[in-house]
Design a protein around this motif. Sequence first.
Motif, mmCIF file in Angstrom:
data_model
loop_
_atom_site.group_PDB
_atom_site.id
_atom_site.type_symbol
_atom_site.label_atom_id
_atom_site.label_comp_id
_atom_site.label_asym_id
_atom_site.label_seq_id
_atom_site.Cartn_x
_atom_site.Cartn_y
_atom_site.Cartn_z
ATOM 1 N N ALA A 29 0.828 -1.209 0.000
ATOM 2 C CA ALA A 29 0.000 0.000 0.000
ATOM 3 C C ALA A 29 0.862 1.258 0.000
ATOM 4 C CB ALA A 29 -0.910 0.003 1.234
ATOM 5 N N PRO A 30 0.458 2.271 -0.766
ATOM 6 C CA PRO A 30 1.178 3.542 -0.777
ATOM 7 C C PRO A 30 0.833 4.388 0.445
ATOM 8 C CG PRO A 30 -0.670 3.649 -2.279
ATOM 9 C CD PRO A 30 -0.667 2.253 -1.725
ATOM 10 N N ASN A 31 1.298 3.926 1.586
ATOM 11 C CA ASN A 31 1.024 4.576 2.865
ATOM 12 C C ASN A 31 2.347 4.695 3.617
ATOM 13 O OD1 ASN A 31 0.668 4.019 5.933
ATOM 14 N ND2 ASN A 31 -1.311 4.832 5.327
ATOM 15 N N PRO A 32 2.743 5.893 4.042
ATOM 16 C CA PRO A 32 4.074 6.070 4.628
ATOM 17 C C PRO A 32 4.385 5.133 5.794
ATOM 18 C CG PRO A 32 3.053 8.200 4.214
ATOM 19 C CD PRO A 32 2.002 7.162 3.943
ATOM 20 N N LEU A 336 4.265 1.089 14.133
ATOM 21 C CA LEU A 336 4.371 1.989 12.995
ATOM 22 C C LEU A 336 3.024 2.440 12.446
ATOM 23 C CD1 LEU A 336 7.314 0.296 11.048
ATOM 24 C CD2 LEU A 336 7.384 2.450 12.313
ATOM 25 N N THR A 337 2.023 1.566 12.464
ATOM 26 C CA THR A 337 0.745 1.899 11.824
ATOM 27 C C THR A 337 -0.378 2.208 12.810
ATOM 28 O OG1 THR A 337 -0.137 -0.372 11.756
ATOM 29 C CG2 THR A 337 1.360 0.290 9.965
ATOM 30 N N HIS A 338 -0.221 1.773 14.063
ATOM 31 C CA HIS A 338 -1.250 1.955 15.099
ATOM 32 C C HIS A 338 -2.534 1.197 14.758
ATOM 33 C CE1 HIS A 338 1.467 4.989 16.597
ATOM 34 N NE2 HIS A 338 1.372 5.662 15.454
ATOM 35 N N MET A 339 -2.430 0.181 13.908
ATOM 36 C CA MET A 339 -3.585 -0.647 13.569
ATOM 37 C C MET A 339 -3.358 -2.064 14.089
ATOM 38 S SD MET A 339 -4.750 0.535 9.726
ATOM 39 C CE MET A 339 -3.265 -0.011 8.894
ATOM 40 N N PRO A 340 -4.404 -2.736 14.551
ATOM 41 C CA PRO A 340 -4.232 -4.090 15.086
ATOM 42 C C PRO A 340 -4.013 -5.123 13.984
ATOM 43 C CG PRO A 340 -6.534 -3.445 15.182
ATOM 44 C CD PRO A 340 -5.781 -2.244 14.718
#
Length: 418
Positions: A29-32, A336-340
């Motif tokens: 994914a193009p997500n920093p 890094l993403t704060h997602m589970p």
Amino acid sequence: MWKRVLFITLVALSVFALADVKKIVFWTAPNPNQEAFWKALVEKWNAEHPDVQIEWSVIPAAGSSEEAILNAIAAGNAPDICTNIFSGFAAQLAEELDVLVAFDEEFGEEFWKLADARKMRNILEGWKLNGHYYVIPIYSNPMLFWWRGDLLKELGYDRPPRTYSEVYELARKWVVPKERYVIRAVAGRNWWDRWFDFITFYYAASGGKPYIENGKAVFDNEYGKAVAEFIYTLFKNGWTAVDLGQDPFENGTILGQIMGPWHLSYTKEHYPDVYPHIVMTPPPVPDNYPEDKPVYTFADTKGLVMFKHCKYKKEAFEFIKWVFSNAQNDAKWIELTHMPPAREDLGTNPVFAEYMKDPYFAKIAEYVAYAVPPALITNTIDVQNAMTTYLIEPLMYLKATPEEALKRAVEEINALLW
């Protein structure tokens, strides 16, 4: 002379070595934040596996990731493995285009060993398509209801509403017409907004049951009727509105709404005084929903797929196993993403204990096991546009009764599905 022979020999050996390297093209994914995660892992893998090199890049720029991937498939330059795949797109790739590897078929017991190592067997069930598994889920964001705990306390509440009737009671105490409302009932008019209103409410009301089953829309049932009546009642009484303005939750225009984990950092940065007062619960449920039964919700979730044209499937799967068998990698993902990550042991595995100290993340992690992906259908966009036109908008504008809107929506969607 010997130097020339040595040089030619070294060049020949280098060419041979390069020819022997197995290259696997990998898009993410193009997500920093996600880029930072994958960049470090790919560099480590490549350093440790000189004979199998991952050629990593983000999904090329296009109108959407789906468009970019479809364009690449048509041009014959799609990646070997790719992330950022949602369930409906996976169904399109697997059923309509027949370009995906079924992991359980291709890798058999090794796939299930990975499922057990990552504690995701139950989560995988939500991704099953025609009896097979084409996607390895990477993350799962349960949609929870955020409530303004500070404003509820001012109204004399020590906990948010659990049922529809309790939401109505709260509305009577709080709502001021054209000024403030009880909750956001409808997320918007885009096709993807249905994930964050009707579908979330439906999963909550039904205990996670499908709204499309065996290729047929089935939400004109007791659960769909309860949800439609709930949305209709809120609009009919002026307890919610179509336009709630900018950041209505943070600005106190509403007391609650469905939110994803990604919104936490935004609220913390832009509304630091509101951030400590967020109270998270599962979505409201019908009055007859058992109190001792877990409440399910919608999972904003995406995963990884492997394409059939991949020349080195075994080696690509070794890389996938290397990433997802190590819980430390999922810990880094959280950092890094704060997602589970899509794991069922977030609350019990000591690797994640540090992140569970954050009460918000702990609450989100608690519902990963009860978060259900959207229906695995090939025409998600058309179906959810129809849901908007024939169900949500009639309820919002009071143009049809809940029963009429449900009946029409199901008829229109089934015409698309058959």
